[in-house]
Write a protein that holds these residues in place. Structure first.
Motif, mmCIF file in Angstrom:
data_model
loop_
_atom_site.group_PDB
_atom_site.id
_atom_site.type_symbol
_atom_site.label_atom_id
_atom_site.label_comp_id
_atom_site.label_asym_id
_atom_site.label_seq_id
_atom_site.Cartn_x
_atom_site.Cartn_y
_atom_site.Cartn_z
ATOM 1 N N GLU A 249 38.523 36.811 -91.988
ATOM 2 C CA GLU A 249 38.787 37.604 -90.790
ATOM 3 C C GLU A 249 38.701 39.087 -91.197
ATOM 4 O O GLU A 249 39.321 39.509 -92.167
ATOM 5 N N LEU A 250 37.933 39.858 -90.458
ATOM 6 C CA LEU A 250 37.715 41.262 -90.804
ATOM 7 C C LEU A 250 38.301 42.170 -89.730
ATOM 8 O O LEU A 250 38.134 41.930 -88.530
ATOM 9 N N HIS A 251 38.975 43.233 -90.191
ATOM 10 C CA HIS A 251 39.458 44.281 -89.298
ATOM 11 C C HIS A 251 38.793 45.578 -89.732
ATOM 12 O O HIS A 251 39.048 46.080 -90.831
ATOM 13 N N LEU A 252 37.910 46.107 -88.882
ATOM 14 C CA LEU A 252 37.155 47.304 -89.205
ATOM 15 C C LEU A 252 37.787 48.516 -88.525
ATOM 16 O O LEU A 252 38.039 48.500 -87.320
ATOM 17 N N ILE A 253 38.029 49.571 -89.303
ATOM 18 C CA ILE A 253 38.540 50.830 -88.759
ATOM 19 C C ILE A 253 37.363 51.787 -88.658
ATOM 20 O O ILE A 253 36.694 52.077 -89.659
ATOM 21 N N ALA A 254 37.094 52.272 -87.456
ATOM 22 C CA ALA A 254 35.938 53.149 -87.229
ATOM 23 C C ALA A 254 36.338 54.287 -86.299
ATOM 24 O O ALA A 254 37.349 54.218 -85.596
ATOM 25 N N ASP A 255 35.522 55.351 -86.323
ATOM 26 C CA ASP A 255 35.787 56.459 -85.405
ATOM 27 C C ASP A 255 35.048 56.241 -84.092
ATOM 28 O O ASP A 255 34.446 55.180 -83.868
ATOM 29 N N ASN A 256 35.058 57.241 -83.228
ATOM 30 C CA ASN A 256 34.562 57.075 -81.868
ATOM 31 C C ASN A 256 33.122 57.547 -81.682
ATOM 32 O O ASN A 256 32.724 57.903 -80.570
ATOM 33 N N TYR A 257 32.344 57.565 -82.752
ATOM 34 C CA TYR A 257 30.948 57.980 -82.650
ATOM 35 C C TYR A 257 30.214 57.049 -81.680
ATOM 36 O O TYR A 257 30.445 55.837 -81.653
ATOM 37 N N ALA A 258 29.318 57.621 -80.876
ATOM 38 C CA ALA A 258 28.683 56.865 -79.786
ATOM 39 C C ALA A 258 27.939 55.631 -80.282
ATOM 40 O O ALA A 258 27.932 54.587 -79.610
ATOM 41 N N THR A 259 27.314 55.719 -81.469
ATOM 42 C CA THR A 259 26.543 54.576 -81.964
ATOM 43 C C THR A 259 27.433 53.388 -82.315
ATOM 44 O O THR A 259 26.928 52.285 -82.505
ATOM 45 N N HIS A 260 28.732 53.598 -82.402
ATOM 46 C CA HIS A 260 29.655 52.510 -82.729
ATOM 47 C C HIS A 260 30.037 51.694 -81.497
ATOM 48 O O HIS A 260 30.721 50.682 -81.624
ATOM 49 N N LYS A 261 29.583 52.143 -80.309
ATOM 50 C CA LYS A 261 30.048 51.499 -79.074
ATOM 51 C C LYS A 261 28.900 51.150 -78.122
ATOM 52 O O LYS A 261 29.126 50.975 -76.927
ATOM 53 N N THR A 262 27.698 51.032 -78.637
ATOM 54 C CA THR A 262 26.557 50.712 -77.772
ATOM 55 C C THR A 262 26.649 49.265 -77.287
ATOM 56 O O THR A 262 27.328 48.428 -77.895
ATOM 57 N N PRO A 263 25.964 48.938 -76.211
ATOM 58 C CA PRO A 263 25.984 47.554 -75.705
ATOM 59 C C PRO A 263 25.527 46.543 -76.753
ATOM 60 O O PRO A 263 26.068 45.427 -76.827
ATOM 61 N N GLU A 264 24.531 46.916 -77.582
ATOM 62 C CA GLU A 264 24.049 45.994 -78.619
ATOM 63 C C GLU A 264 25.147 45.697 -79.637
ATOM 64 O O GLU A 264 25.331 44.546 -80.058
ATOM 65 N N VAL A 265 25.880 46.735 -80.037
ATOM 66 C CA VAL A 265 26.973 46.545 -80.997
ATOM 67 C C VAL A 265 28.078 45.704 -80.376
ATOM 68 O O VAL A 265 28.601 44.764 -81.005
ATOM 69 N N LYS A 266 28.434 46.017 -79.126
ATOM 70 C CA LYS A 266 29.487 45.250 -78.459
ATOM 71 C C LYS A 266 29.091 43.781 -78.311
ATOM 72 O O LYS A 266 29.931 42.876 -78.482
ATOM 73 N N ALA A 267 27.833 43.534 -78.005
ATOM 74 C CA ALA A 267 27.368 42.154 -77.834
ATOM 75 C C ALA A 267 27.449 41.393 -79.150
ATOM 76 O O ALA A 267 27.868 40.221 -79.186
ATOM 77 N N TRP A 268 27.047 42.027 -80.223
ATOM 78 C CA TRP A 268 27.104 41.358 -81.537
ATOM 79 C C TRP A 268 28.548 41.065 -81.935
ATOM 80 O O TRP A 268 28.849 39.981 -82.465
ATOM 81 N N LEU A 269 29.451 42.010 -81.683
ATOM 82 C CA LEU A 269 30.862 41.792 -82.004
ATOM 83 C C LEU A 269 31.429 40.641 -81.173
ATOM 84 O O LEU A 269 32.254 39.851 -81.666
ATOM 85 N N ALA A 270 30.999 40.551 -79.931
ATOM 86 C CA ALA A 270 31.476 39.450 -79.086
ATOM 87 C C ALA A 270 31.022 38.100 -79.628
ATOM 88 O O ALA A 270 31.723 37.089 -79.476
ATOM 89 N N GLU A 271 29.854 38.078 -80.288
ATOM 90 C CA GLU A 271 29.350 36.840 -80.880
ATOM 91 C C GLU A 271 30.014 36.532 -82.216
ATOM 92 O O GLU A 271 29.837 35.425 -82.758
#
Length: 354
Positions: A249-271
């Protein structure tokens, strides 16, 4: 006529000898302690004066002071001195006011303010020193206005101080635009009595972006260098991190840069529900511990490095990371969420009250 030895108060001999041995004792006090000890041993005033390099009246004075007040009598008496004629608080008040526009400067120097007030710049410097005013210095700041500041601070710091059981906490970010700089002439290595030297000018050979994920529990780093730092590269790095930790189980700490929240990234995280992302508050990337590691690689490998190409740069970054991972130690966070929020609130209140 022989003078009787000076009588010492019980316990004073040890105290006087301690003064003589103390490396931090004022020179004047140590000299007086020696005079009194010699006097207590029956040494004549003339001989004490010769041994201590002072006059005979000086010896008599300090014998008398000790006889009257003991060791306390050996301290310097308070001297009123010449009364101050300049009001330091008024000088500091003038310092805090912006200089006249006609001067064309952003802040006062001691000489400019001295000319403006018609006093010596030494007086200005003394006032600044007394009040701790340093007009030549300036620092940057930025307060987080994130409406979820409290919740995010508790979330991120909670992962540092009390990570979930059987889970991995990774601090993740990218260091962009790392330049492959090559000096125009060979470096002159450090020698006894001479620091390392290199030319101030350089040749540019391109840039790379370093993606890195710091394992808080071990200090080890998973990293990758990429030519750009779009969401495509970020997503590719997330997949690399997932492969490096295939089952945990991974917990990633990241900042609010726009590339961290794109639909492609969100979709992959959901999978990939075993991977959870925790965002730092806006304008608070310093909460991300990988920033500390970026500072380390900058100081130890990048700042003074010589790179003939981007390939050379990325190769040396990889060499540093390989070496780092063999000697890595855990990164330990010490401040609680309450301490951080109290400091942030105090600074914000102080800033808005002026």
């Amino acid at each position: 006529m022989r003078i009787a030895p000076l009588g010492l108060i019980d316990g004073d001999r040890d105290k006087l000898e301690a003064i003589l041995r103390a490396p931090t004792a004022p020179a004047g006090l140590a000299l007086r302690a020696r005079i009194v000890l010699l006097a207590a041993d029956g040494v004549s005033n003339s001989e004490i004066a010769r041994r201590c390099g002072v006059s005979r009246p000086t010896v008599i004075t300090w014998r008398g002071r000790y006889g009257e007040r003991g060791i306390d009598g050996l301290s310097d008496l308070h001297r009123s001195g010449r009364p101050r004629t300049l009001d330091h608080s008024a000088i500091v008040t003038a310092t805090l006011m912006p200089p006249p526009k006609k001067l064309g400067v952003t802040h006062w120097s001691s000489r400019l303010l001295a000319d403006h007030l018609g006093i010596s710049f030494y007086a200005v410097a003394n006032a600044w020193r007394e009040y701790g005013v340093q007009p030549w210095r300036a620092e940057t700041f930025k307060y987080s206005t994130d409406p979820e500041l409290v919740a995010k601070v508790h979330d991120v710091v909670g992962l540092y101080l009390d990570p979930p059981e059987n889970a991995i906490v990774l601090s993740l970010d990218e260091k962009s635009q790392i330049q492959a700089l090559d000096r125009t002439q060979p470096m002159l290595p450090m020698q006894p009595g001479s620091v390392e030297r290199h030319t101030h000018d350089y040749k540019r050979h391109g840039t790379t972006t370093l993606f890195a994920a710091l394992d808080i529990a071990t200090g080890k780093v998973t990293a990758s260098c990429k030519p750009r730092h779009r969401s495509t590269e970020y997503l590719a790095f997330l997949k690399q991190v997932a492969r490096a930790y295939p089952s945990q189980e991974l917990h990633l700490i990241a900042d609010n840069y726009a590339t961290h929240k794109t639909p492609e990234v969100k979709a992959w995280l959901a999978e990939n529900p075993r991977i959870a992302v925790h965002f730092t508050p806006t304008s608070a990337s310093w909460l991300n511990l990988v920033e500390v590691w970026f500072g380390v690689i900058q100081r130890q490998a990048l700042g003074r490095g010589v790179f003939t190409s981007v390939t050379d740069l990325t190769s040396k970054i990889r060499a540093f990371i390989n070496g780092w991972n063999t000697r890595a130690t855990p990164f330990v966070w010490t401040k609680t969420p309450e301490e951080i929020l109290k400091k942030a609130t105090r600074k914000t209140t102080s800033n808005t009250s002026h």
